[in-house]
Structures are given as structure tokens and as C-alpha cells.
Enzyme design. Structure first.
Site, short mmCIF file in Angstrom:
data_model
loop_
_atom_site.label_atom_id
_atom_site.label_comp_id
_atom_site.label_asym_id
_atom_site.label_seq_id
_atom_site.Cartn_x
_atom_site.Cartn_y
_atom_site.Cartn_z
N HIS A 73 22.34 26.46 90.54
CA HIS A 73 23.26 26.15 91.65
C HIS A 73 24.17 24.98 91.33
O HIS A 73 23.82 24.13 90.53
CB HIS A 73 22.50 25.74 92.92
CG HIS A 73 21.28 26.54 93.22
ND1 HIS A 73 20.02 26.01 93.26
CD2 HIS A 73 21.16 27.87 93.50
CE1 HIS A 73 19.15 26.96 93.56
NE2 HIS A 73 19.81 28.10 93.70
N HIS A 75 25.16 21.64 93.13
CA HIS A 75 24.63 20.80 94.21
C HIS A 75 25.69 19.80 94.69
O HIS A 75 26.70 19.57 94.03
CB HIS A 75 23.36 20.09 93.73
CG HIS A 75 22.14 20.97 93.76
ND1 HIS A 75 21.03 20.67 94.49
CD2 HIS A 75 21.89 22.15 93.14
CE1 HIS A 75 20.13 21.65 94.33
NE2 HIS A 75 20.63 22.55 93.51
N HIS A 91 22.26 22.07 98.06
CA HIS A 91 23.27 22.98 97.52
C HIS A 91 24.66 22.60 98.05
O HIS A 91 24.81 22.26 99.22
CB HIS A 91 22.96 24.43 97.90
CG HIS A 91 21.67 24.92 97.32
ND1 HIS A 91 21.22 26.21 97.50
CD2 HIS A 91 20.76 24.30 96.55
CE1 HIS A 91 20.07 26.36 96.87
NE2 HIS A 91 19.76 25.21 96.29
N HIS A 99 22.09 29.86 102.77
CA HIS A 99 21.81 30.10 101.36
C HIS A 99 21.78 31.61 101.11
O HIS A 99 21.30 32.38 101.94
CB HIS A 99 20.46 29.48 100.98
CG HIS A 99 20.08 29.75 99.57
ND1 HIS A 99 20.74 29.18 98.51
CD2 HIS A 99 19.14 30.57 99.02
CE1 HIS A 99 20.20 29.63 97.37
NE2 HIS A 99 19.23 30.46 97.66
N HIS A 108 26.05 29.67 100.15
CA HIS A 108 26.63 28.36 99.85
C HIS A 108 27.64 28.54 98.73
O HIS A 108 27.43 29.38 97.83
CB HIS A 108 25.54 27.39 99.36
CG HIS A 108 24.44 27.15 100.36
ND1 HIS A 108 23.12 27.06 99.99
CD2 HIS A 108 24.50 26.96 101.70
CE1 HIS A 108 22.40 26.82 101.09
NE2 HIS A 108 23.20 26.76 102.13
N ASP A 111 25.97 28.56 95.35
CA ASP A 111 24.90 29.52 95.02
C ASP A 111 25.31 30.43 93.86
O ASP A 111 26.09 31.36 94.03
CB ASP A 111 24.56 30.38 96.25
CG ASP A 111 23.84 29.59 97.31
OD1 ASP A 111 23.34 28.48 97.00
OD2 ASP A 111 23.77 30.07 98.46
N HIS A 148 16.66 25.10 87.95
CA HIS A 148 15.37 24.89 88.61
C HIS A 148 14.19 25.44 87.83
O HIS A 148 14.32 26.28 86.95
CB HIS A 148 15.38 25.55 89.99
CG HIS A 148 16.24 24.82 90.99
ND1 HIS A 148 15.76 23.83 91.79
CD2 HIS A 148 17.56 24.93 91.27
CE1 HIS A 148 16.74 23.37 92.56
NE2 HIS A 148 17.85 24.02 92.26
N ARG A 165 13.58 20.42 89.76
CA ARG A 165 14.87 20.41 89.06
C ARG A 165 14.65 20.03 87.60
O ARG A 165 14.16 18.95 87.30
CB ARG A 165 15.80 19.42 89.75
CG ARG A 165 15.99 19.80 91.22
CD ARG A 165 16.65 18.74 92.05
NE ARG A 165 16.76 19.22 93.44
CZ ARG A 165 17.67 18.82 94.31
NH1 ARG A 165 18.57 17.92 93.97
NH2 ARG A 165 17.68 19.32 95.53
CU CU Z 1 19.62 24.13 93.06
ZN ZN Z 2 22.18 27.69 98.36
#
Ligand code: CU
Ligand code: ZN
Length: 176
Positions: A73, A75, A91, A99, A108, A111, A148, A165
Site C-alpha cells: 500500500h 500510506h 493507508h 479499504h 483507499h 490500496d 506487509h 510492516r
Molecule cells: Cu499497508
Molecule cells: Zn486500504
């Protein structure tokens, strides 16, 4: 007299450099994030974002992963300073959506779904994103890419349940 001249020169350079920054931000064609490991992982990599008309082509090469899917993602904050990268926030979501999957209409802006590592721990991803922006208020520039620990299930709110993360990198303007 000399100090006046120095002052004028300083003003001149300040004006020129701020104009150059504004110009660059208006027509950015390419951005890059170099991902450094977080949470004591061995995960590193690079992601490029290249404008293609209204779309953005995303190319990622990540290594040091466990085989399988890992949430991927943009962030909110361009801040990878915390050892576990939580400083990058949630996010990136400038349009206040839920999401979701990268191809969902409700998602998002950040995403990007999952990257999938092969048995050697390397992941290569190429995708064309129709909602990501490299300029304007919703630009991803200055925000951060996170990889992630676990797969993004593309539905759990607001994180996709992707766990910790493993790598973080700030998105900056790249040479075209
Ligand atoms: Cu993320
Ligand atoms: Zn998201």
C-alpha cells in the site's frame, strides 16, 4: 554594499529554486520509492510510478520476503523513521473511502493489493492504476510505500488485516 549584493543573490536563488519545485510538482511523470527494511526484516526493494495518460503504471521489485502474498500500500505519511514503520500512519486515503482491492471502486487511493513472492523471496509486480495521482491535492508524492508481513484480504477495515510492516520507502520525484 557587499552584504546587499549577497542578500540580493540569496533572494534570487530562493525564488528560482522555489519556482523549480512548483514546476516539477505540476508535471511529474515519474516517482520512485526505495524501500528499506523495517521491523528487523530483510525486506528491501524499489517501486516506480510512471504516468501514462490518466493512469499510473506501478512497477515493484521487492526481495527478502517469505514466499506468498504480502499487502502492498501507499500510506499516509512519508515517515519511515519508526523501527516498525508505524510512523507512516494508515493507508493513504484522501478521498475518504473504505479499504478495498486495487480494482474496486470503493478503495483507499493507496490500496495496491498484494505482491506475491516466489520461493526465493522475490516479488515483481506491474499494474496500471486508474486512480493514483502524481500531482494535485491527492498526489502520492511525499507519502510512503509499505510492504506487509501478511496478505491483504482486500476487505477487512481499514487495513486488510495485513499484519506488521516489513519495509518502508518515501515516494519522491524521479528523473523521467
Ligand atoms: Cu499497508
Ligand atoms: Zn486500504
Amino acid at each position: 554594499m557587499k552584504s546587499n549584493l549577497r542578500f540580493l543573490l540569496a533572494c534570487y536563488f530562493a525564488l528560482c529554486s522555489s519556482a523549480a519545485v512548483t514546476h516539477a510538482a505540476d508535471d511529474v511523470q515519474k516517482a520512485v520509492a526505495v524501500l528499506q527494511s523495517a521491523s528487523n526484516s530483510k525486506v528491501t526493494g524499489m517501486v516506480t510510478f510512471t504516468r501514462s495518460g490518466e493512469d499510473v503504471n506501478v512497477v515493484a521489485d521487492i526481495s527478502g520476503l517469505t514466499p506468498g502474498k504480502h499487502g502492498f500500500h501507499v500510506h499516509e505519511f512519508g515517515d519511515c523513521s519508526a523501527p516498525d514503520a508505524t510512523s507512516a500512519g494508515g493507508h493513504f486515503n484522501p478521498t475518504k473511502h473504505q479499504h478495498g482491492a486495487p480494482d474496486a471502486s470503493d478503495r483507499h487511493a493507496g490500496d495496491l493489493g498484494n505482491i506475491e513472492a516466489d520461493p526465493s523471496g522475490k516479488a515483481h509486480l506491474e499494474l496500471t492504476d486508474k486512480s493514483m495521482k502524481l500531482s494535485g491535492n491527492d498526489s502520492i508524492l511525499g507519502h510512503a510505500v509499505i510492504v506487509h508481513e501478511k496478505a491483504d484480504d482486500l476487505k477487512t477495515q481499514p487495513t486488510g488485516d495485513a499484519g506488521g510492516r516489513l519495509a518502508c520507502g518515501v515516494i519522491g520525484v524521479a528523473k523521467q
